[in-house]
Structures are given as C-alpha cells and as structure tokens.
Design a protein around this motif. Structure first.
Motif, PDB file in Angstrom:
ATOM      1  N   ILE A 189       0.687  -1.277   0.202  1.00 37.51           N
ATOM      2  CA  ILE A 189       0.071   0.250  -0.176  1.00 37.51           C
ATOM      3  C   ILE A 189       0.910   1.219  -0.144  1.00 37.51           C
ATOM      4  N   PHE A 190       2.053   1.392   0.530  1.00 38.67           N
ATOM      5  CA  PHE A 190       2.871   2.502   0.892  1.00 38.67           C
ATOM      6  C   PHE A 190       3.504   2.213  -0.978  1.00 38.67           C
ATOM      7  N   ARG A 191       3.814   1.554  -1.745  1.00 40.61           N
ATOM      8  CA  ARG A 191       4.440   1.949  -2.931  1.00 40.61           C
ATOM      9  C   ARG A 191       3.246   2.550  -3.757  1.00 40.61           C
ATOM     10  N   GLU A 192       2.337   1.719  -3.234  1.00 42.38           N
ATOM     11  CA  GLU A 192       0.849   2.262  -4.114  1.00 42.38           C
ATOM     12  C   GLU A 192       0.451   3.555  -3.938  1.00 42.38           C
ATOM     13  N   ILE A 193       0.371   4.476  -2.982  1.00 41.80           N
ATOM     14  CA  ILE A 193       0.255   5.756  -2.591  1.00 41.80           C
ATOM     15  C   ILE A 193       1.486   6.567  -3.242  1.00 41.80           C
ATOM     16  N   ALA A 194       2.440   5.871  -2.950  1.00 40.41           N
ATOM     17  CA  ALA A 194       3.491   6.554  -3.851  1.00 40.41           C
ATOM     18  C   ALA A 194       3.480   7.144  -5.174  1.00 40.41           C
ATOM     19  N   ALA A 195       2.907   6.052  -5.683  1.00 41.10           N
ATOM     20  CA  ALA A 195       2.601   5.990  -7.307  1.00 41.10           C
ATOM     21  C   ALA A 195       1.476   7.349  -7.009  1.00 41.10           C
ATOM     22  N   LEU A 196       0.642   7.638  -6.073  1.00 41.49           N
ATOM     23  CA  LEU A 196      -0.463   9.132  -6.552  1.00 41.49           C
ATOM     24  C   LEU A 196       0.607  10.716  -6.723  1.00 41.49           C
ATOM     25  N   ARG A 197       1.593  10.560  -6.508  1.00 40.73           N
ATOM     26  CA  ARG A 197       2.363  12.108  -6.592  1.00 40.73           C
ATOM     27  C   ARG A 197       2.295  11.903  -8.257  1.00 40.73           C
ATOM     28  N   ASN A 198       1.981  11.325  -8.943  1.00 39.05           N
ATOM     29  CA  ASN A 198       1.954  11.744 -10.204  1.00 39.05           C
ATOM     30  C   ASN A 198       1.205  13.085 -11.013  1.00 39.05           C
ATOM     31  N   GLY A 199       1.540  13.785 -10.337  1.00 35.38           N
ATOM     32  CA  GLY A 199       0.889  14.818 -11.619  1.00 35.38           C
ATOM     33  C   GLY A 199       0.047  14.967 -12.424  1.00 35.38           C
ATOM     34  N   HIS A 200       0.776  14.164 -13.882  1.00 33.22           N
ATOM     35  CA  HIS A 200      -0.315  13.958 -15.105  1.00 33.22           C
ATOM     36  C   HIS A 200      -0.916  12.598 -14.920  1.00 33.22           C
ATOM     37  N   LEU A 201      -1.102  11.654 -13.334  1.00 35.27           N
ATOM     38  CA  LEU A 201      -2.302  10.510 -12.999  1.00 35.27           C
ATOM     39  C   LEU A 201      -3.468  11.750 -13.233  1.00 35.27           C
ATOM     40  N   TRP A 202      -3.136  12.821 -11.992  1.00 38.24           N
ATOM     41  CA  TRP A 202      -4.374  12.910 -11.734  1.00 38.24           C
ATOM     42  C   TRP A 202      -5.418  14.273 -12.395  1.00 38.24           C
ATOM     43  N   LEU A 203      -4.369  14.229 -13.729  1.00 32.74           N
ATOM     44  CA  LEU A 203      -5.260  15.743 -15.091  1.00 32.74           C
ATOM     45  C   LEU A 203      -5.889  14.150 -15.946  1.00 32.74           C
ATOM     46  N   ALA A 204      -4.936  12.959 -15.801  1.00 32.88           N
ATOM     47  CA  ALA A 204      -6.008  11.799 -16.391  1.00 32.88           C
ATOM     48  C   ALA A 204      -6.974  11.756 -15.302  1.00 32.88           C
ATOM     49  N   LEU A 205      -7.844  11.359 -14.768  1.00 29.74           N
ATOM     50  CA  LEU A 205      -8.676  11.485 -13.867  1.00 29.74           C
ATOM     51  C   LEU A 205      -9.649  12.911 -13.389  1.00 29.74           C
ATOM     52  N   SER A 206      -8.780  13.169 -14.125  1.00 34.39           N
ATOM     53  CA  SER A 206     -10.132  14.425 -14.516  1.00 34.39           C
ATOM     54  C   SER A 206     -10.818  14.817 -15.464  1.00 34.39           C
ATOM     55  N   THR A 207     -10.216  13.824 -16.476  1.00 34.35           N
ATOM     56  CA  THR A 207     -10.835  14.229 -17.666  1.00 34.35           C
ATOM     57  C   THR A 207     -11.673  12.944 -17.358  1.00 34.35           C
ATOM     58  N   THR A 208     -11.223  11.946 -16.672  1.00 35.69           N
ATOM     59  CA  THR A 208     -12.364  10.605 -15.680  1.00 35.69           C
ATOM     60  C   THR A 208     -13.701  11.177 -15.229  1.00 35.69           C
ATOM     61  N   ASN A 322      -4.230  -1.266  -8.675  1.00 36.98           N
ATOM     62  CA  ASN A 322      -5.057  -1.945  -8.541  1.00 36.98           C
ATOM     63  C   ASN A 322      -5.673  -0.596  -7.789  1.00 36.98           C
ATOM     64  N   LEU A 323      -5.117   0.202  -7.089  1.00 35.45           N
ATOM     65  CA  LEU A 323      -5.024   1.173  -6.958  1.00 35.45           C
ATOM     66  C   LEU A 323      -5.417   1.930  -8.100  1.00 35.45           C
ATOM     67  N   VAL A 324      -4.808   3.112  -8.492  1.00 39.95           N
ATOM     68  CA  VAL A 324      -5.019   4.125  -9.475  1.00 39.95           C
ATOM     69  C   VAL A 324      -6.746   3.779 -10.671  1.00 39.95           C
ATOM     70  N   SER A 325      -6.639   2.316 -10.848  1.00 40.37           N
ATOM     71  CA  SER A 325      -7.669   1.558 -11.363  1.00 40.37           C
ATOM     72  C   SER A 325      -9.016   1.965 -10.837  1.00 40.37           C
ATOM     73  N   THR A 326      -9.024   1.846  -9.281  1.00 38.34           N
ATOM     74  CA  THR A 326      -9.763   1.697  -8.311  1.00 38.34           C
ATOM     75  C   THR A 326     -10.222   3.015  -8.246  1.00 38.34           C
ATOM     76  N   ILE A 327      -9.770   4.227  -8.312  1.00 41.95           N
ATOM     77  CA  ILE A 327      -9.260   5.469  -7.578  1.00 41.95           C
ATOM     78  C   ILE A 327      -9.903   6.678  -9.084  1.00 41.95           C
ATOM     79  N   ASN A 328      -9.673   5.295 -10.899  1.00 44.52           N
ATOM     80  CA  ASN A 328     -10.303   5.822 -11.310  1.00 44.52           C
ATOM     81  C   ASN A 328     -11.827   5.856 -11.913  1.00 44.52           C
ATOM     82  N   ILE A 329     -12.317   4.535 -11.357  1.00 45.33           N
ATOM     83  CA  ILE A 329     -14.044   4.245 -11.089  1.00 45.33           C
ATOM     84  C   ILE A 329     -14.515   5.354 -10.191  1.00 45.33           C
TER      85      ILE A 329
END
Length: 388
Positions: A189-208, A322-329
């Motif tokens: 879970i710590f590795r997965e949470i660390a992956a959330l620091r990617n700014g482009h990921l949050w931009l991609a989530l905003s499109t969803t 797992n985490l980012v796919s779930t957050i995307n939903i």
C-alpha cells in the motif's frame, strides 16, 4: 476469449444494472416513496458519491489480498447491498442500501480491469478491459430495459430482487472459474500511495470526472425527459433505454480498438462527439425519430471513451495498477454525482427540460480541454498502450 473474462463481464453486468436501472425507475420510485423527481435523483448521486469515497477505502482495505480473493469478497458485499435494496421500506433505507451496494463498485471494477488485462497478450489489453466493461454496457442493453419493465410491472423492489439473484450467480462463477495467480506480487500500500504523486495521473483522472459528468447530467433524467418532452409512454422509455444500451455496447467495443491505436486522439474525438450530440439532443428531443437517432450516437460516443480512460490512468500510475484503477472508478462516480447534481439544478431552477442536455455538453467541453492538456503535457499522444 478466456472464460474468466466472461465471468468478469457478467459481474460488471450485475453491478451496472443495479447502478443504472434506478434511472429508468425514477418516476416509480419517486411516486412510491412520496418524494420529488430531483429528490429521487439523489439516489443516483448518493450511490455515485459512495463509490467515489468508498473506492480508495476499499482498495486500501483489500490491498493485502490476492486479486481473486478481493473480487470474491467484493461480490459478496454487492449481493448483501442489493438484498437490502429489495427489502427497503422507505426512502432513507433505500439510500443506505444504495450506499452499501456502492462501496464494492469502484474496487471491483478497478481490480477486475487489472485482472482482465493480465489475462491476454500485451497488445490486446485495452480490448480485454473493453470486454469486461461490455457487461456494463449490456446492463444498459438488457439489464436496464428489462429491470425497468419488471419494476413497472411488479414494483421497483422486484428489480433489485432479480439483481440479487444475478449477484449470487456471479459470486459462484468467480469462485469456480477465476484463475489463481500464484505468482502475483503481494500488494504494497505504501508503494501504491507513492505512485499518486504523479501530476499527469491527476489530470487523467480529471478527464474521467468530466466524462462521467457529461454523461450523467443527461442520463440521470432521461426517463422524465423522454416522457415529458418527447412524449413517450413508459413502454417507449423502456425501448429507448434498450437503444441507448445498444449504442453504449457498440461504442465500448469501438473504443477498445481506438485506445489500443492512439489513446489521446481517441479520447479527444469522443469528448467532441459527446458535446455535439448533447447539444443536438436539446433540439431533437421534441421529435421521436430525431431523439432516437441522436441518443444512439450519443451513447456510442459516451462509452467509446471508457476503455481509454481506464487504460490511461494505469499508464500514468503503472506502479499502482490496483489503486489507480480503483480511484479512476471513483472519479467516474464523482463525475456521475456532479452530472446528476447539474441536471437537477437545471430542473430546480425552473429552466426547460431541454436545457439539461446543454449542461451535459458544457461538461463534455471541459473534459475535452482536460484531455488535450493531459496528453499534450505528457507527450503521450502516439505512445503504445503499456502493460497493465
């Protein structure tokens, strides 16, 4: 096609039916529970917010489990929630039941899409995700129209009773057929949470978020709009929902191929088409033929975006699939809530029902802007789809 993909599609069919069928039954629920149409619309918003909030919580709670075990546990949760919906005596018990059901939604689709992608070759991952989500679109082709018809004939609670039975069957199928991956890496879970620091990921989530907002600003109120503006009977609404579901299914399959081709341009094109068809429906909704044609094209455009949105966030958060796919939903359902609220505000403000599609078009234009910003800033327009 692996049989496990069929079971995942059946699971998404059950979940999709319970999420979307409430829209076809909105007038019946409002009448039976003595609430207004916008108040009944909060059952859509409440479900969506529960998915958005519950998705990361459930992802963290199941991070220590193997994906197969997590999916089986989440389906058991889904069955319990639908049973409570079927037994609900009043509005607030139904709201609680919808929230309970929604808690498993995001994590199931998030983890399930990763499992689906890992069942096939690397160059077919977006299509595998699309096949799993075909169950979601078939929920609109078959589940929503049939569920609406059952609810109109026998009461809306009977619809949720049928969904409960389908949930039990998928629960058994997951246990019997979903393969065990003994080489699967244990979640961190710590590795997965660390992956959330990617700014482009949050931009991609905003499109969803804005994709879902554009879709549900219109879809949430489609039944009263078709009745009051187009002049359809309850049976006519059911058949139109069937047509919409068919468009969603076709669009989903086309979208999987487009996402495996070029992700950024595919998303931008679908957002533009959603905006155009939403504006068009504001004018064609008064004509039966015009409304049917416009809604079919709108539905195709809407779900053509789904595989690209899901694969896109995994690209930007590949260290935590797992985490980012779930957050995307969860992001999808945040947009669902935003869209349902926006459409309800149009109605509550006393504007014409034909203005609801214009609110949907505005959300799609914002989503188009977010898409262009996401993929241009990341330089990802022509990059191949990575392994999930």
């Amino acid at each position: 096609m692996p049989l496990a993909l069929v079971i995942l599609a059946l699971s998404s069919f059950a979940i999709g039916t319970t999420e979307f069928v409430i829209m076809g039954l909105l007038p019946e629920v409002a009448s039976d529970l003595a609430v207004t149409i916008p108040q009944a619309g909060w059952l859509v918003t409440g479900y969506a917010l529960a998915v958005a909030i519950g998705a990361p919580i459930m992802a963290v709670s199941t991070a220590h489990l193997k994906r197969r075990t997590a999916l089986i546990a989440l389906m058991a949760f889904f069955v319990a929630g639908n049973l409570l919906c079927a037994l609900s005596p009043d509005y607030w018990v139904l709201m609680i039941a919808r929230i309970v059901t929604a808690l498993c939604h995001g994590a199931f689709f998030g983890i399930g899409s990763v499992v689906a992608a890992n069942l096939v070759a690397p160059d077919r991952k977006a299509r595998a995700v699309a096949l799993m989500f075909t169950g979601l679109t078939l929920a609109n082709v078959l589940g929503v129209p049939l569920g609406t018809a059952i609810g109109q004939a026998y009461g809306w609670r009977s619809t949720f009773a049928v969904v409960t039975v389908i949930g039990v069957l998928t629960f058994i199928g997951l246990i019997a057929i979903l393969p065990k991956d003994r080489n699967e890496e244990q979640g961190n879970i710590f590795r997965e949470i660390a992956a959330l620091r990617n700014g482009h990921l949050w931009l991609a989530l905003s499109t969803t978020v804005f994709f879902a907002a554009s879709m549900f600003a219109l879809f949430t109120y489609i039944a009263p709009l078709l009745r009051d503006v187009t002049g359809l009977s309850p049976e006519g609404v059911t058949w139109t929902l069937f047509l919409i579901g068919l468009g969603l299914t076709v669009g989903n399959l086309i979208g999987g191929k487009l996402a495996d081709w070029k992700l950024g341009p595919a998303l931008a094109g679908t957002f533009a088409l959603i905006a155009i068809t939403s504006i068009a429906f504001s004018f064609t909704s008064r004509s039966f033929i015009g409304a049917e044609i416009t809604l079919f094209i709108w539905a195709m455009a809407s779900f053509a975006a789904v595989p690209a949105l899901q694969v896109g966030v995994v690209r930007f958060g590949r260290d935590a699939p797992n985490l980012v796919s779930t957050i995307n939903i969860g992001a999808f359902n945040t947009g669902n809530a935003l869209g349902a609220w926006a459409g309800g505000m149009v109605i509550d403000a006393g504007l014409d029902m034909t203005d609801v599609p214009l609110a949907a078009a505005l959300m799609a234009v914002i989503g188009l802007g977010a898409t262009l910003l996401t993929y241009r800033s990341a330089g990802q327009q022509t990059a191949p789809t990575p392994a999930a």
